[in-house]
Design an enzyme around this catalytic site. Structure first.
Site, short mmCIF file in Angstrom:
data_model
loop_
_atom_site.label_atom_id
_atom_site.label_comp_id
_atom_site.label_asym_id
_atom_site.label_seq_id
_atom_site.Cartn_x
_atom_site.Cartn_y
_atom_site.Cartn_z
N ASP A 192 0.88 -1.32 0.00
CA ASP A 192 0.03 -0.13 -0.12
C ASP A 192 1.05 1.19 -0.10
OD1 ASP A 192 -1.87 1.90 0.26
OD2 ASP A 192 -2.66 1.39 2.40
N PHE A 193 1.77 1.42 -1.05
CA PHE A 193 2.77 2.58 -1.10
C PHE A 193 1.83 3.60 -1.53
CE2 PHE A 193 6.99 0.03 -1.48
CZ PHE A 193 6.50 -0.58 -0.51
N GLU A 194 1.88 4.73 -0.94
CA GLU A 194 1.21 5.95 -1.26
C GLU A 194 2.14 6.87 -1.37
OE1 GLU A 194 -2.23 6.56 1.26
OE2 GLU A 194 -2.90 4.44 1.11
N GLY A 195 1.63 8.29 -1.80
CA GLY A 195 2.49 9.70 -1.72
C GLY A 195 3.42 9.69 -2.54
N GLN A 203 -7.53 1.86 -5.00
CA GLN A 203 -8.07 2.76 -4.03
C GLN A 203 -9.24 3.46 -5.00
OE1 GLN A 203 -6.00 4.46 -1.04
NE2 GLN A 203 -4.38 3.07 -0.96
#
Length: 587
Positions: free
Chosen positions: A372-375, A463
């Site tokens: 869940d890598f974000e940003g 998402q």
């Protein structure tokens, strides 16, 4: 000498007469046609000449591009020019067959001329010219755009039928094809079982997203300005069984995936593992986070009693995990989240990631890993433009780390991913910093990771929330808040799409059993919540092709795996509405 001068002048005039302006309505005097603009209009002031000019305003993830495709001649030089005003205004050409070009100005408070030249490739008969601004910089203006060079010729006959079609490498989920070049062809279309599945400018293609142990028939056609040839002779191929046993992860035909707040507290309250209802098939422990952004050293710290007074002991937590697994459920560690930025910039960080994640999996007896890598965890370096062959270290090292973990734990290892739409579907329009630079380098940055691991990937649940408007395959922007957004975003994953609009560089579709739709559990959980009726519409459209609304899907997928939500805790807070919707639909 006197005779030579007029002769030379005559030749020069003839050469100039052969050139023409291939751009249509470059002064925007006839509205926007034939330009295609994501956010443009014509205005009467300011103008460079004539009565109208283009005004376009970038918003969100849209840089307000206006483009048109024009006919050109192969092996010919062209000059692209135009007058612009505003901040960060670009003018360029793509599909040249050689080196695509662009030019730009950082600031043009008054009209400024931009110009660049290019030479077309040996088989190039069309190019796309465009102008665009930059994100958040306000409106820009363009006028008197021209493309001067030899007039584009028209082809009167479609090419002949391709010959020599043959199969190459065949895997459980893909078949490589190649064929003999056709004179006069500017592109090729690949058909699988009578349905067009790919377009390419070359004489080879790999058809992915196939099912193991299945026979397929393939044909190819050749195309040019005049049309498409008849289809070639058919070749067949049968995909083998998966080497890892295929469905060894033993998920149900339709699965409900939820994130469990295991390391932190918020307004939803803490939910003990043993209290998660049996409807939840995959439980993602949120979150494992790095000791620093680039260390690769992941730690999973359970919520302390000071924040979560009802938190269970480690012994009870582990016992509850085993009980879930005994009931056929999967429990994963989710890495990242909103606050857990992970950048594997070095091989040392890659190795630390593998070691530390393995330790967490072993300590709690988990079934696998969710990414869940974000940003700013994933972005593409300048010049990294091919999702099939990435070169950026954070991408390459993550792929390597995940393949190592999959190999270590074997066929039962569950691997899931939860990217945001900006990192996946937004790749239909933009990929990395782009061929001419200047774009957000995070655009589409998950695509090379998904593609490299598609044979190892258990589930992709993008998402579909906290998202800006995203362009679908209908070339219309879709926004959160209804079934239409989920249908359009999921259709892209199951159909595949050309990356950054390049028909020769297509992200292949995923299998429907690899795809779940990510939604917020309640209005408190995140932007983009939809009511149960909209969830039902989404599932009806994608699995039955009914209740679809205005978006034209490209197939029907009864094997769609299911739904993912943020989160188990927020669904409990809302009275288990999301869980009940899933249960009532899939039984």
């Amino acid at each position: 000498m006197a005779l030579a001068v007029p002769g030379s002048a005559a030749l020069s005039s003839a050469a100039r007469a052969a050139d023409a302006d291939a751009a249509v309505n470059g002064g925007f005097e006839s509205g926007l046609s034939p330009w295609t603009c994501t956010a443009g209009t014509t205005v009467t002031s300011p103008v460079h000449s004539g009565a109208s000019a283009l005004q376009a305003t970038p918003q969100g993830s849209d840089n307000a591009q206006c483009a048109q495709t024009v006919s050109v001649r192969p092996n010919s030089q062209y000059t692209l020019a135009g007058w612009v005003r505003g901040s960060y205004v670009y003018l360029g050409a793509s599909g040249t067959g050689t080196t695509d070009v662009s030019t730009w100005t950082q600031s043009a408070p008054d009209w400024q001329k931009l110009a660049t030249t290019f030479t077309t490739g040996a088989n190039t008969t069309k190019v796309t010219i465009y102008t665009h601004g930059w994100y958040g910089t306000g409106a820009y203006y363009a006028d008197d755009v021209s493309l001067v060079g030899p007039g584009g010729g028209t082809t009167t006959q479609p090419p002949t039928v391709p010959t020599g079609l043959k199969t190459g490498t065949v895997t459980a989920t893909s078949v490589a094809l190649s064929w003999t070049p056709v004179t006069g062809a500017t592109g090729y279309a690949v058909y699988r079982d009578g349905v067009k599945v790919a377009s390419t400018n070359g004489t080879s293609a790999t058809v992915s997203g196939l099912n193991p142990s299945t026979a397929y028939a393939f044909q190819v056609t050749a195309t040019n300005d005049a049309g498409e040839s008849a289809r070639s002779a058919t070749v067949t191929a049968t995909t083998p069984a998966r080497s890892d046993g295929g469905g060894s992860t033993q998920l149900p035909a339709h699965a409900l995936v939820g994130y469990l707040h295991a390391s932190f507290a918020n307004g939803s309250g803490y939910t003990r593992m043993a209290d998660v209802p049996d409807s939840w098939d995959v439980i993602d422990l949120a979150f494992g986070e790095p000791t620093s952004v680039t260390s690769g050293d992941i730690r999973f710290n359970r919520c302390p009693v000071s924040e979560c007074p009802n938190v269970e002991s480690d012994a009870d937590f582990k016992a509850a995990i085993k009980a879930k697994q005994a009931a056929g459920k999967k429990v994963l560690i989710s890495i990242g989240g909103q606050n857990g930025q992970v950048q594997l910039t070095t091989t040392a960080a890659r190795d630390a990631f593998v070691s530390s994640v393995s330790k967490i999996i072993d300590q709690y007896g988990l079934d696998g890993l969710d990414i869940d890598f974000e940003g700013h965890s994933l972005s593409l370096n300048t010049g990294d433009t091919d999702f099939k062959n990435p070169t950026t270290p954070v991408i390459v090292n993550l792929i390597s780390a995940l393949k190592t973990l999959k190999a270590k734990y074997g066929t039962t290892f569950v691997l899931t991913m939860a990217p945001e739409t900006f990192f996946v579907q937004n790749g239909y329009q933009f990929y990395g910093s782009g061929k001419w630079g200047g774009q957000d380098p995070r655009c589409g940055a998950y695509l090379p990771v998904i593609h490299a691991l598609r044979d190892d990937l258990t589930l992709l649940h993008v998402q579909d929330y906290n998202s800006g408007p995203i362009m679908g395959l209908d070339n219309q922007y879709h926004s959160m808040g209804g079934a239409d957004f989920h249908i359009a975003m999921t259709d892209m994953l199951l159909t595949g799409f050309p990356v950054a609009g390049d028909a020769g560089n297509v992200f292949p579709p995923l299998r429907p059993d690899q795809v779940a739709i990510g939604m917020p559990a309640s209005v408190n959980a995140g932007n983009g919540y939809v009511a149960p009726a909209e969830v039902t519409k989404t599932l009806d459209c994608l699995t039955k092709k009914t209740n679809c609304g205005s978006y034209p899907t490209h197939g029907t997928w009864p094997a769609l795996r299911g739904l993912m939500t943020w989160s188990v805790n927020w669904d409990r807070f809302a009275g288990w509405e999301f869980q009940r919707t899933f249960d009532s639909y899939f039984g």
